[in-house]
Design an enzyme around this catalytic site. Sequence first.
Site, PDB file in Angstrom:
ATOM      1  N   ASP A   6       5.632   4.075  -7.502  1.00 54.26           N
ATOM      2  CA  ASP A   6       5.424   3.469  -6.180  1.00 54.26           C
ATOM      3  C   ASP A   6       6.792   3.023  -5.682  1.00 54.26           C
ATOM      4  O   ASP A   6       7.785   3.039  -6.434  1.00 54.26           O
ATOM      5  CB  ASP A   6       4.478   2.257  -6.315  1.00 54.26           C
ATOM      6  CG  ASP A   6       4.230   1.545  -4.985  1.00 54.26           C
ATOM      7  OD1 ASP A   6       4.163   2.230  -3.943  1.00 54.26           O
ATOM      8  OD2 ASP A   6       4.116   0.306  -4.971  1.00 54.26           O
ATOM      9  N   SER A   7       6.838   2.543  -4.439  1.00 53.34           N
ATOM     10  CA  SER A   7       8.088   1.997  -3.921  1.00 53.34           C
ATOM     11  C   SER A   7       8.490   0.721  -4.664  1.00 53.34           C
ATOM     12  O   SER A   7       9.663   0.377  -4.704  1.00 53.34           O
ATOM     13  CB  SER A   7       7.920   1.670  -2.436  1.00 53.34           C
ATOM     14  OG  SER A   7       6.851   0.752  -2.266  1.00 53.34           O
ATOM     15  N   GLY A  39       7.259   1.798   3.818  1.00 51.84           N
ATOM     16  CA  GLY A  39       6.361   1.831   4.985  1.00 51.84           C
ATOM     17  C   GLY A  39       7.049   1.828   6.330  1.00 51.84           C
ATOM     18  O   GLY A  39       6.435   2.202   7.330  1.00 51.84           O
ATOM     19  N   CYS A  69       0.867   5.147  -4.374  1.00 57.76           N
ATOM     20  CA  CYS A  69       1.366   4.638  -3.101  1.00 57.76           C
ATOM     21  C   CYS A  69       0.731   5.462  -1.978  1.00 57.76           C
ATOM     22  O   CYS A  69       0.879   6.694  -1.949  1.00 57.76           O
ATOM     23  CB  CYS A  69       2.885   4.802  -3.077  1.00 57.76           C
ATOM     24  SG  CYS A  69       3.648   4.357  -1.510  1.00 57.76           S
ATOM     25  N   ASN A  70       0.028   4.794  -1.091  1.00 56.50           N
ATOM     26  CA  ASN A  70      -0.600   5.499   0.037  1.00 56.50           C
ATOM     27  C   ASN A  70       0.446   6.119   0.956  1.00 56.50           C
ATOM     28  O   ASN A  70       0.262   7.221   1.478  1.00 56.50           O
ATOM     29  CB  ASN A  70      -1.441   4.507   0.854  1.00 56.50           C
ATOM     30  CG  ASN A  70      -2.613   3.959   0.087  1.00 56.50           C
ATOM     31  OD1 ASN A  70      -3.718   4.451   0.173  1.00 56.50           O
ATOM     32  ND2 ASN A  70      -2.375   2.916  -0.692  1.00 56.50           N
ATOM     33  N   GLU A 148       6.522  -7.957  -2.921  1.00 60.04           N
ATOM     34  CA  GLU A 148       7.773  -7.730  -3.669  1.00 60.04           C
ATOM     35  C   GLU A 148       8.477  -9.042  -4.002  1.00 60.04           C
ATOM     36  O   GLU A 148       9.083  -9.169  -5.060  1.00 60.04           O
ATOM     37  CB  GLU A 148       8.737  -6.858  -2.852  1.00 60.04           C
ATOM     38  CG  GLU A 148       8.352  -5.406  -2.758  1.00 60.04           C
ATOM     39  CD  GLU A 148       8.198  -4.736  -4.110  1.00 60.04           C
ATOM     40  OE1 GLU A 148       9.119  -4.806  -4.929  1.00 60.04           O
ATOM     41  OE2 GLU A 148       7.127  -4.137  -4.350  1.00 60.04           O
ATOM     42  N   CYS A 180      -2.885   0.153   1.265  1.00 57.07           N
ATOM     43  CA  CYS A 180      -1.549   0.074   0.649  1.00 57.07           C
ATOM     44  C   CYS A 180      -1.763  -0.589  -0.700  1.00 57.07           C
ATOM     45  O   CYS A 180      -2.462  -1.621  -0.780  1.00 57.07           O
ATOM     46  CB  CYS A 180      -0.617  -0.765   1.523  1.00 57.07           C
ATOM     47  SG  CYS A 180       0.935  -1.236   0.713  1.00 57.07           S
ATOM     48  N   HIS A 182       0.072  -2.333  -2.508  1.00 65.07           N
ATOM     49  CA  HIS A 182       0.570  -3.719  -2.591  1.00 65.07           C
ATOM     50  C   HIS A 182      -0.508  -4.728  -2.203  1.00 65.07           C
ATOM     51  O   HIS A 182      -0.513  -5.857  -2.697  1.00 65.07           O
ATOM     52  CB  HIS A 182       1.764  -3.903  -1.655  1.00 65.07           C
ATOM     53  CG  HIS A 182       3.068  -3.393  -2.193  1.00 65.07           C
ATOM     54  ND1 HIS A 182       3.370  -2.067  -2.290  1.00 65.07           N
ATOM     55  CD2 HIS A 182       4.163  -4.058  -2.658  1.00 65.07           C
ATOM     56  CE1 HIS A 182       4.598  -1.919  -2.780  1.00 65.07           C
ATOM     57  NE2 HIS A 182       5.092  -3.115  -3.020  1.00 65.07           N
TER      58      HIS A 182
HETATM   59  N1  DGL Z   1       2.585   0.523  -1.938  1.00 62.29           N
HETATM   60  C1  DGL Z   1       2.808   1.417  -0.883  1.00 62.29           C
HETATM   61  C2  DGL Z   1       1.533   1.945  -0.268  1.00 62.29           C
HETATM   62  O1  DGL Z   1       0.538   2.035  -0.945  1.00 62.29           O
HETATM   63  C3  DGL Z   1       3.930   1.218   0.096  1.00 62.29           C
HETATM   64  C4  DGL Z   1       4.455  -0.121   0.407  1.00 62.29           C
HETATM   65  C5  DGL Z   1       5.827   0.024   1.055  1.00 62.29           C
HETATM   66  O2  DGL Z   1       6.744   0.346   0.311  1.00 62.29           O
HETATM   67  O3  DGL Z   1       5.936  -0.119   2.277  1.00 62.29           O
HETATM   68  O4  DGL Z   1       1.497   2.329   0.864  1.00 62.29           O
END
Ligand code: DGL
Length: 260
Positions: A6-7, A39, A69-70, A148, A180, A182
């Site tokens: 993921d990010s 994102g 990660c979406n 984060e 997302c 997160h």
């Molecule tokens: N966790 C990520 C998602 O599912 C991206 C969050 C991000 O880095 O902006 O979209």
Amino acid sequence: MIGVFDSGLGGLSVLAAIADALPRADLVYLADTAHVPYGNKHDDFIRGRVLAIGRQLVAEGCTTIVVACNTATAAAVQALRAELRGVPVVGVEPGVKPAAHGSRTRRIAVLATESTARSERLGRLIREHADGVRVFVEACPGWATRVETLNLDGADFDAEVRAKLEPLLAQGADRLVLGCTHYSFLKPALAAACAGRAELVDVAEAVARQVVRTAGEAAQGTARLTLLATARPERLHAALPRLGLRRLAERAAAARQALV
Ligand code: DGL
């Protein structure tokens, strides 16, 4: 070995579900913390990161890859599958289908990053799985960064969440899709703002079931868990207890001890 990325910290919600579903699997988690958040970035940039990370995980011996990660899935899962021909790649997409099926009001909302919210892939998902259902798509800038920084609550955020959700609830949305990874860690704040008027839809366990179906040999191992990050890797271990991921923390500690 299964590689999950993921990010940043968000994909740990998916990793925890995979670790529970596959207690013996060797798992590698890579957080692209040098580039989080994804994102608010362009698709080309996200695609470049996804391909580089996918190649790295395969070079480390992963034989199944999970894009936890979406945003990365929407921007680049097809490119990654083309790149890693023969390696199963499992992506994460907002739970539009279960939300649409479960909704009594026929109104649902998807909470996502700016990138996912504007993506063609989400549009297609809605067209295919939410026929006759009104779908509100809400970008939530800054929410992933809150996770984060482990800034998961506080009066300012509660007020921001209420301001975001109130209009959706007022229009009758009774399912809020966490689009997302997160946002899984923001459930307490989101649930409090809903006050029983809507259910939160998280696909982490459904993704883990898909990984179980896909992984084959990659699911066998010695329960090793390796945590990697492109910046400040020590923060990952420290974040696990703060995010309520006790079993993952134990598994990571056991794996570290085995190395000593
Ligand atoms: N966790 C990520 C998602 O599912 C991206 C969050 C991000 O880095 O902006 O979209």
